[in-house]
Design a protein around this motif. Structure first.
Motif, short mmCIF file in Angstrom:
data_model
loop_
_atom_site.label_atom_id
_atom_site.label_comp_id
_atom_site.label_asym_id
_atom_site.label_seq_id
_atom_site.Cartn_x
_atom_site.Cartn_y
_atom_site.Cartn_z
N MET A 68 0.80 -1.12 0.23
CA MET A 68 0.12 0.07 0.05
C MET A 68 0.68 1.38 -0.10
SD MET A 68 -3.10 0.63 2.58
CE MET A 68 -4.65 1.28 1.84
N GLU A 69 1.98 1.26 0.91
CA GLU A 69 2.86 2.50 0.64
C GLU A 69 3.64 2.57 -0.67
OE1 GLU A 69 3.08 4.24 3.36
OE2 GLU A 69 2.12 3.33 4.71
N LEU A 70 3.98 1.26 -1.57
CA LEU A 70 4.10 1.71 -2.62
C LEU A 70 3.29 1.82 -3.53
CD1 LEU A 70 6.44 -1.60 -2.98
CD2 LEU A 70 7.05 0.59 -2.23
N GLU A 87 9.14 9.60 -0.51
CA GLU A 87 9.06 9.50 1.03
C GLU A 87 8.14 8.22 1.14
OE1 GLU A 87 7.71 12.84 3.15
OE2 GLU A 87 6.47 11.44 4.70
N GLU A 88 7.17 7.72 0.56
CA GLU A 88 6.38 6.74 0.40
C GLU A 88 7.37 5.26 -0.07
OE1 GLU A 88 3.66 6.97 1.74
OE2 GLU A 88 3.20 8.90 1.10
N PHE A 89 8.26 5.32 -0.83
CA PHE A 89 9.08 4.31 -0.84
C PHE A 89 9.90 3.95 0.00
CE2 PHE A 89 13.01 2.50 -2.57
CZ PHE A 89 12.56 1.34 -3.05
N SER A 90 10.19 5.00 1.10
CA SER A 90 10.98 4.71 2.41
C SER A 90 10.08 4.22 3.32
CB SER A 90 11.44 6.05 2.67
OG SER A 90 10.55 6.83 3.43
N HIS A 91 8.80 4.60 3.27
CA HIS A 91 7.85 3.85 4.10
C HIS A 91 7.65 2.56 3.92
CE1 HIS A 91 5.32 7.94 4.90
NE2 HIS A 91 6.53 8.02 5.29
N GLY A 92 7.55 2.18 2.71
CA GLY A 92 7.61 0.85 2.33
C GLY A 92 8.73 0.14 2.59
N GLU A 146 3.21 9.36 12.02
CA GLU A 146 3.55 9.91 10.48
C GLU A 146 2.17 10.40 9.92
OE1 GLU A 146 6.25 10.75 9.10
OE2 GLU A 146 5.52 10.85 7.03
N GLN A 147 1.03 9.34 10.24
CA GLN A 147 -0.08 9.86 9.53
C GLN A 147 -0.77 10.82 9.78
OE1 GLN A 147 0.78 7.63 6.68
NE2 GLN A 147 -1.59 8.29 6.33
N VAL A 148 -0.65 11.32 11.12
CA VAL A 148 -1.31 12.63 11.78
C VAL A 148 -0.55 13.77 10.90
CG1 VAL A 148 -1.37 14.03 13.59
CG2 VAL A 148 -1.70 11.47 13.90
N GLU A 149 0.74 13.48 10.61
CA GLU A 149 1.65 14.66 10.32
C GLU A 149 1.10 14.70 8.45
OE1 GLU A 149 4.05 17.62 9.82
OE2 GLU A 149 3.49 16.49 11.94
N GLU A 150 1.16 13.57 7.94
CA GLU A 150 0.92 13.65 6.44
C GLU A 150 -0.76 14.35 6.30
OE1 GLU A 150 3.22 12.79 4.52
OE2 GLU A 150 3.67 10.67 4.12
N GLU A 151 -1.62 13.86 6.86
CA GLU A 151 -2.94 14.42 6.68
C GLU A 151 -2.89 15.96 7.13
OE1 GLU A 151 -6.42 12.48 8.39
OE2 GLU A 151 -5.26 10.42 7.82
#
Ligand code: MG
Length: 166
Positions: free
Chosen positions: A16-18, A49-54, A126-131
């Motif tokens: 999902m991150e990818l 950034e999403e790739f790094s989350h993955g 992290e999701q709080v930050e992203e939103e």
């Protein structure tokens, strides 16, 4: 050994991150095509950034002695109405990701896997930050959307963004 249900959900989250990264690349392509280079840069960096989350999940699975499994990614949305539309769709997708991470945390609590609970806390924050970031951009862009000069200045700021993994 990691619980089987948890392994499945962590692998899904990795993909999902990818997928999120794939979506952001598509948003960057639209913005680049419309000659919004600053906004395109923002989404290119977001994709990294999403790739790094993955990869965080990939590394965690490996640390726990589990093989990461990749799956096919859905075709991302390829067309958008405007810059504002792109940011709104990005926020909507982040909300889906947040829900998925919360579900994952629920499973970790259910099976009392404290290491995974601790690992997921970073993602929850992290999701709080992203939103919050997307929400702010939407507010600003909605406010200035009919003023191309203001949009240009705002875009210059986002054009400076450079992602670096901690
Ligand atoms: Mg993410």
């Amino acid at each position: 050994m990691l619980n089987e249900k948890l392994v499945k959900s962590l692998n899904e989250q990795l993909n999902m991150e990818l997928e999120a990264g794939h979506n952001y690349l598509s948003m960057a392509a639209y913005l680049e095509y419309r000659s919004y280079e600053g906004f395109a840069n923002f989404f290119m960096e977001q994709a990294k950034e999403e790739f790094s989350h993955g990869m965080r999940i990939y590394n965690y699975l490996n640390d726990r002695g589990v093989k990461a499994v990749y799956s096919a990614l859905p075709t991302p949305p390829n067309d958008f109405d405007s810059v504002l539309d792109v940011f709104k769709k990005a926020l909507a997708h982040e909300k889906v990701v947040t829900k998925s991470i919360h579900n994952l945390a629920d499973i970790a609590y259910e099976v009392k896997d404290h290491a995974t609970i601790s690992f997921l806390n970073w993602f929850i924050d992290e999701q709080v930050e992203e939103e919050a970031v997307f929400d702010t951009h939407i507010e600003y862009i909605a406010r200035i959307k009919h003023d191309e000069n203001a949009l240009f200045i705002y875009e210059q700021e986002l054009g400076k963004r450079k992602f670096s993994a901690e």
